[in-house]
Design a protein around this motif. Structure first.
Motif, short mmCIF file in Angstrom:
data_model
loop_
_atom_site.label_atom_id
_atom_site.label_comp_id
_atom_site.label_asym_id
_atom_site.label_seq_id
_atom_site.Cartn_x
_atom_site.Cartn_y
_atom_site.Cartn_z
N ALA A 128 0.83 -1.21 0.00
CA ALA A 128 0.00 0.00 0.00
C ALA A 128 0.86 1.26 0.00
O ALA A 128 0.57 2.22 -0.71
N SER A 129 1.93 1.25 0.80
CA SER A 129 2.77 2.45 0.88
C SER A 129 3.47 2.72 -0.44
O SER A 129 3.61 3.88 -0.85
N ARG A 130 3.90 1.68 -1.13
CA ARG A 130 4.55 1.88 -2.44
C ARG A 130 3.56 2.44 -3.46
O ARG A 130 3.91 3.31 -4.27
N LEU A 131 2.34 1.96 -3.45
CA LEU A 131 1.32 2.49 -4.37
C LEU A 131 1.02 3.96 -4.05
O LEU A 131 0.90 4.78 -4.96
N VAL A 153 10.17 3.73 -0.73
CA VAL A 153 9.84 2.91 0.44
C VAL A 153 10.95 1.88 0.61
O VAL A 153 11.33 1.20 -0.35
N MET A 154 11.46 1.79 1.83
CA MET A 154 12.52 0.83 2.12
C MET A 154 11.95 -0.29 2.99
O MET A 154 11.09 -0.04 3.84
N ASP A 155 12.47 -1.46 2.78
CA ASP A 155 12.13 -2.64 3.59
C ASP A 155 10.73 -3.16 3.22
O ASP A 155 9.85 -2.42 2.81
N TRP A 156 10.54 -4.45 3.38
CA TRP A 156 9.26 -5.08 3.08
C TRP A 156 8.54 -5.56 4.33
O TRP A 156 7.32 -5.64 4.35
N THR A 157 9.30 -5.90 5.36
CA THR A 157 8.62 -6.39 6.57
C THR A 157 8.18 -5.24 7.47
O THR A 157 7.09 -5.26 8.04
N LYS A 158 9.04 -4.22 7.61
CA LYS A 158 8.68 -3.02 8.37
C LYS A 158 8.91 -1.82 7.47
O LYS A 158 9.94 -1.12 7.58
N PRO A 159 7.99 -1.57 6.53
CA PRO A 159 8.25 -0.54 5.51
C PRO A 159 8.45 0.84 6.10
O PRO A 159 7.70 1.29 6.96
N CYS A 215 5.14 2.56 8.66
CA CYS A 215 3.77 2.06 8.53
C CYS A 215 3.72 0.64 9.09
O CYS A 215 4.28 -0.28 8.51
N THR A 216 3.04 0.47 10.18
CA THR A 216 3.06 -0.83 10.85
C THR A 216 1.82 -1.66 10.60
O THR A 216 1.75 -2.80 11.03
N GLY A 217 0.84 -1.09 9.92
CA GLY A 217 -0.39 -1.84 9.66
C GLY A 217 -1.29 -1.87 10.88
O GLY A 217 -0.97 -1.34 11.93
#
Ligand SMILES: [Zn+2]
Length: 218
Positions: A128-131, A153-159, A215-217
């Protein structure tokens, strides 16, 4: 303001998160930088105080008849400066943050396509953050004016979302207006616990403003 209203297809369009988009000339900026600041001032201090500050910035006409199209970026620059000149620093920051929050609220209600509002919060924050960064990058001149925006946006687990405006014309120390806009947008669409830090600032003599959001969801 930043978003198209023509469906999520535009959010999924061709821009990349690393795009740098410059303002048209002369530099213009979204009218909500002025409109929502007037609303914030009126809500916090009353219409009379809002009028005094707008008039000191040479923008009294905008309180009577809010702008309906893009404005010269010098107008919100003058307005933000008047707020900082006429209020104590903490109160000025409070007004600017409230204005940013209201601007983001307007964007969410009127500029984010309904389908995107529905789908983005259900995606993983890394997606979502990348979009959202990609969509913002394509319309950045509406809030960055003559500044040059880049987002990634960096990282995939904790963007971690890194938003940069080189030569930010609307910079005030710590940029509470931008911080509130970004935190509200990303917090709503990409993770309810989004937190923001302002790492570099043009108002502190640096050549760019850098905001980082986690962004932690939900
Ligand atoms: Zn800044």
């Amino acid at each position: 303001m930043p978003m198209s209203n023509q469906g999520i297809g535009r959010i999924l369009g061709h821009g990349s998160a690393g795009d740098a988009v410059a303002s048209p000339s002369p530099a213009r900026i979204g009218p909500n930088a002025v409109i929502q600041t007037g609303q914030a001032l009126s809500a916090l201090y009353g219409v009379g105080a809002a009028r005094l500050i707008f008039e000191s910035a040479g923008l009294g006409r905008h309180l009577e008849a809010p702008p309906t199209s893009m404005v010269d970026e010098h107008e919100p620059v003058a307005l933000f400066a008047a707020i900082r000149a006429m209020l104590p620093p903490a109160e000025a920051d409070r007004v600017l943050a409230e204005a940013g929050y209201r601007t983001a609220h307007y964007i969410l209600d009127h500029r984010i396509p309904p389908l995107a509002r529905k789908i983005l919060p259900k995606l993983h924050p890394a997606i979502a953050s990348r979009l959202l960064v990609s969509a913002i990058a394509r319309h950045a001149w509406t809030f960055a004016g003559s500044g040059v925006f880049r987002g990634r946006v960096m990282d995939w687990t904790k963007p971690r979302v890194r938003l940069e405006i080189v030569g930010n014309p609307l910079a005030t120390p710590g940029c509470p207006w931008h911080g509130a806009v970004f935190q509200r947008l990303f917090g709503t669409l990409c993770g309810s616990a989004a937190t923001a830090r302002h790492l570099e600032c043009c108002a502190s003599g640096q050549n760019r403003c850098v905001t980082e959001l986690l962004c932690t969801g939900t």
